[in-house]
Design a protein around this motif. Sequence first.
Motif, PDB file in Angstrom:
ATOM      1  N   ARG A 131      -3.888   5.359  33.541  1.00 29.08           N
ATOM      2  CA  ARG A 131      -4.044   6.645  32.793  1.00 29.08           C
ATOM      3  C   ARG A 131      -2.771   6.825  32.365  1.00 29.08           C
ATOM      4  NH1 ARG A 131      -6.069  11.248  36.557  1.00 29.08           N
ATOM      5  NH2 ARG A 131      -7.979  10.276  36.591  1.00 29.08           N
ATOM      6  N   SER A 132      -1.701   6.944  33.063  1.00 33.20           N
ATOM      7  CA  SER A 132      -0.298   7.469  32.694  1.00 33.20           C
ATOM      8  C   SER A 132      -0.010   6.620  31.407  1.00 33.20           C
ATOM      9  CB  SER A 132       0.558   7.442  33.642  1.00 33.20           C
ATOM     10  OG  SER A 132       1.897   7.846  32.947  1.00 33.20           O
ATOM     11  N   LEU A 133      -0.214   5.142  31.382  1.00 34.67           N
ATOM     12  CA  LEU A 133       0.153   4.283  30.401  1.00 34.67           C
ATOM     13  C   LEU A 133      -0.549   4.520  29.049  1.00 34.67           C
ATOM     14  CD1 LEU A 133       1.775   1.806  29.374  1.00 34.67           C
ATOM     15  CD2 LEU A 133      -0.006   0.397  30.347  1.00 34.67           C
ATOM     16  N   VAL A 134      -1.792   4.736  29.284  1.00 40.55           N
ATOM     17  CA  VAL A 134      -2.632   5.110  28.058  1.00 40.55           C
ATOM     18  C   VAL A 134      -2.184   6.291  27.398  1.00 40.55           C
ATOM     19  CG1 VAL A 134      -4.929   5.642  27.214  1.00 40.55           C
ATOM     20  CG2 VAL A 134      -4.561   3.758  28.654  1.00 40.55           C
ATOM     21  N   ASN A 135      -2.043   7.413  28.262  1.00 41.38           N
ATOM     22  CA  ASN A 135      -1.535   8.705  27.781  1.00 41.38           C
ATOM     23  C   ASN A 135      -0.292   8.537  26.959  1.00 41.38           C
ATOM     24  OD1 ASN A 135      -3.837   9.621  28.954  1.00 41.38           O
ATOM     25  ND2 ASN A 135      -2.674  11.045  30.708  1.00 41.38           N
ATOM     26  N   ARG A 136       0.771   7.797  27.474  1.00 36.85           N
ATOM     27  CA  ARG A 136       2.010   7.797  26.790  1.00 36.85           C
ATOM     28  C   ARG A 136       1.806   7.122  25.584  1.00 36.85           C
ATOM     29  NH1 ARG A 136       4.013   6.759  32.256  1.00 36.85           N
ATOM     30  NH2 ARG A 136       4.430   4.471  31.572  1.00 36.85           N
ATOM     31  N   ALA A 137       0.999   6.239  25.560  1.00 40.39           N
ATOM     32  CA  ALA A 137       0.893   5.266  24.262  1.00 40.39           C
ATOM     33  C   ALA A 137       0.252   6.179  23.298  1.00 40.39           C
ATOM     34  CB  ALA A 137       0.069   4.195  24.554  1.00 40.39           C
ATOM     35  N   VAL A 138      -0.756   6.786  23.614  1.00 40.73           N
ATOM     36  CA  VAL A 138      -1.517   7.694  22.486  1.00 40.73           C
ATOM     37  C   VAL A 138      -0.665   8.648  22.194  1.00 40.73           C
ATOM     38  CG1 VAL A 138      -3.550   8.906  22.045  1.00 40.73           C
ATOM     39  CG2 VAL A 138      -3.784   7.033  23.254  1.00 40.73           C
ATOM     40  N   VAL A 139      -0.085   9.458  22.977  1.00 32.46           N
ATOM     41  CA  VAL A 139       0.949  10.582  22.538  1.00 32.46           C
ATOM     42  C   VAL A 139       2.024   9.996  21.732  1.00 32.46           C
ATOM     43  CG1 VAL A 139       2.527  12.156  23.393  1.00 32.46           C
ATOM     44  CG2 VAL A 139       0.047  12.074  24.423  1.00 32.46           C
ATOM     45  N   SER A 140       2.478   8.632  22.074  1.00 25.52           N
ATOM     46  CA  SER A 140       3.658   8.338  21.325  1.00 25.52           C
ATOM     47  C   SER A 140       3.439   7.863  19.824  1.00 25.52           C
ATOM     48  CB  SER A 140       4.210   7.037  21.976  1.00 25.52           C
ATOM     49  OG  SER A 140       5.297   6.302  21.156  1.00 25.52           O
ATOM     50  N   VAL A 141       2.144   7.468  19.790  1.00 24.30           N
ATOM     51  CA  VAL A 141       1.511   7.186  18.225  1.00 24.30           C
ATOM     52  C   VAL A 141       1.514   8.591  17.507  1.00 24.30           C
ATOM     53  CG1 VAL A 141      -0.074   6.093  16.827  1.00 24.30           C
ATOM     54  CG2 VAL A 141       0.672   4.863  18.949  1.00 24.30           C
TER      55      VAL A 141
ATOM     56  N   GLN B 173       0.877  -1.320  -0.009  1.00 29.72           N
ATOM     57  CA  GLN B 173       0.089   0.223  -0.039  1.00 29.72           C
ATOM     58  C   GLN B 173       0.778   1.333   0.020  1.00 29.72           C
ATOM     59  OE1 GLN B 173      -1.057  -2.622   2.649  1.00 29.72           O
ATOM     60  NE2 GLN B 173      -2.206  -3.195   0.817  1.00 29.72           N
ATOM     61  N   ASP B 174       0.225   2.229  -0.221  1.00 24.34           N
ATOM     62  CA  ASP B 174       1.174   3.784  -0.245  1.00 24.34           C
ATOM     63  C   ASP B 174       1.109   4.427   1.077  1.00 24.34           C
ATOM     64  OD1 ASP B 174       1.785   3.659  -3.042  1.00 24.34           O
ATOM     65  OD2 ASP B 174      -0.499   4.367  -3.402  1.00 24.34           O
ATOM     66  N   VAL B 175       0.085   4.216   1.887  1.00 23.35           N
ATOM     67  CA  VAL B 175      -0.111   4.835   3.240  1.00 23.35           C
ATOM     68  C   VAL B 175      -0.955   3.886   4.011  1.00 23.35           C
ATOM     69  CG1 VAL B 175      -2.204   6.094   2.536  1.00 23.35           C
ATOM     70  CG2 VAL B 175      -0.823   6.804   4.473  1.00 23.35           C
ATOM     71  N   VAL B 176      -0.983   4.053   5.470  1.00 22.35           N
ATOM     72  CA  VAL B 176      -1.633   3.361   6.477  1.00 22.35           C
ATOM     73  C   VAL B 176      -2.470   4.425   6.923  1.00 22.35           C
ATOM     74  CG1 VAL B 176      -1.726   1.912   8.612  1.00 22.35           C
ATOM     75  CG2 VAL B 176      -0.344   1.311   6.839  1.00 22.35           C
ATOM     76  N   VAL B 177      -3.955   4.334   7.213  1.00 19.82           N
ATOM     77  CA  VAL B 177      -4.846   5.096   7.713  1.00 19.82           C
ATOM     78  C   VAL B 177      -5.413   4.368   9.017  1.00 19.82           C
ATOM     79  CG1 VAL B 177      -6.465   6.722   7.608  1.00 19.82           C
ATOM     80  CG2 VAL B 177      -4.955   6.474   5.508  1.00 19.82           C
ATOM     81  N   VAL B 178      -5.448   5.081  10.090  1.00 21.30           N
ATOM     82  CA  VAL B 178      -6.098   4.235  11.227  1.00 21.30           C
ATOM     83  C   VAL B 178      -6.971   5.214  11.798  1.00 21.30           C
ATOM     84  CG1 VAL B 178      -4.112   4.786  12.807  1.00 21.30           C
ATOM     85  CG2 VAL B 178      -5.793   3.114  13.454  1.00 21.30           C
ATOM     86  N   THR B 179      -8.164   5.253  12.482  1.00 24.87           N
ATOM     87  CA  THR B 179      -9.052   5.918  12.966  1.00 24.87           C
ATOM     88  C   THR B 179      -9.437   5.641  14.456  1.00 24.87           C
ATOM     89  OG1 THR B 179     -11.241   6.964  12.794  1.00 24.87           O
ATOM     90  CG2 THR B 179     -11.107   4.626  12.262  1.00 24.87           C
ATOM     91  N   ALA B 180      -9.458   6.416  15.279  1.00 29.45           N
ATOM     92  CA  ALA B 180      -9.658   6.077  16.533  1.00 29.45           C
ATOM     93  C   ALA B 180     -10.903   6.814  17.016  1.00 29.45           C
ATOM     94  CB  ALA B 180      -8.620   6.630  17.726  1.00 29.45           C
ATOM     95  N   PRO B 181     -11.760   6.353  18.085  1.00 27.29           N
ATOM     96  CA  PRO B 181     -11.420   5.967  19.323  1.00 27.29           C
ATOM     97  C   PRO B 181     -10.916   4.444  19.740  1.00 27.29           C
ATOM     98  CG  PRO B 181     -13.982   6.098  19.122  1.00 27.29           C
ATOM     99  CD  PRO B 181     -13.277   6.320  17.987  1.00 27.29           C
ATOM    100  N   SER B 182     -10.958   3.457  18.831  1.00 27.62           N
ATOM    101  CA  SER B 182     -10.433   2.432  19.286  1.00 27.62           C
ATOM    102  C   SER B 182      -8.663   2.557  19.221  1.00 27.62           C
ATOM    103  CB  SER B 182     -10.599   1.144  18.119  1.00 27.62           C
ATOM    104  OG  SER B 182     -10.126  -0.107  18.385  1.00 27.62           O
ATOM    105  N   LEU B 183      -8.509   2.940  20.464  1.00 22.03           N
ATOM    106  CA  LEU B 183      -7.173   2.945  21.001  1.00 22.03           C
ATOM    107  C   LEU B 183      -6.071   1.947  20.679  1.00 22.03           C
ATOM    108  CD1 LEU B 183      -7.498   5.022  24.316  1.00 22.03           C
ATOM    109  CD2 LEU B 183      -7.399   5.845  21.843  1.00 22.03           C
TER     110      LEU B 183
END
Length: 262
Positions: A120-130, A70-80
């Motif tokens: 909470r801290s784990l989720v925050n870091r994971a989302v911000v990292s992506v 593929q040329d690009v990967v697109v992902v949509t959240a809120p499925s974190l």
Amino acid sequence: MVCPVAHYGPGPDYSETTRGRAWRRQTGFVGEQIHRVPFLFVGDHRTGKLLDQLVSAAASAVRGCLTGRQDVVVVTAPSLPLLASALVVARVKGVPLVVEMRDAWPNLAEDASVVRGGSRSLVNRAVVSVQNRADLVVTVTQGFAQTLRERGVRNVVTVRNGILLERTPQLPPPPVERDVLRVLYLGDHGESQSLDRLVRAAHLAGDAVELTLVGQGSQKPALKELARELGVNVRFLPPEYRELVFARYQATDSIVICLRDD
């Protein structure tokens, strides 16, 4: 397109054929190729949804790496969990990653107490990292886009939700006088909506208000129980789509948009 077998309530085009089968490919309505992955439905509640999303995300990472070039990967959240899966697929294939944030994550998780304590801290870091590693982040509001820029996310654009004007009728105004005020809420019955306030308000208004709640969500059973305990007459209806939505609007005096303010 990689997504789980349809299983969270039937939509307007749902059928045994359109829902798909795990690890099978099907053609969508506009010719897109849909690769279905397994799911794990253990209940319409917070823990059950998380387990379901983790299973589907893990399967999506595997399937995504095997779908060819593929040329690009697109992902949509809120499925974190899918954010991590998409990052893995993009890195394996060496293509750009576009992250579409349908909600204000991780802010929403913290503000609404969806996650607490160390998680909470784990989720925050994971989302911000992506978000920081994505080549482009798409938001639906300018406000959240600005929040991400201030956090250091480099490339952010806003694509607002829209409508097809040719499919949107112009509805007449409601009657000036009615015996009761017809109030409608149409949407998700989840934790973020705090619809118990609406049920309690209808209880205070008494016979002057006729409240209708259309939709589905994890809090619907509790809302029904609350209405029964208070003795308030609330109509609970399943999700409706397309022309039925406009017919529901036309029969209504007031439409409520209900979200938690915390």
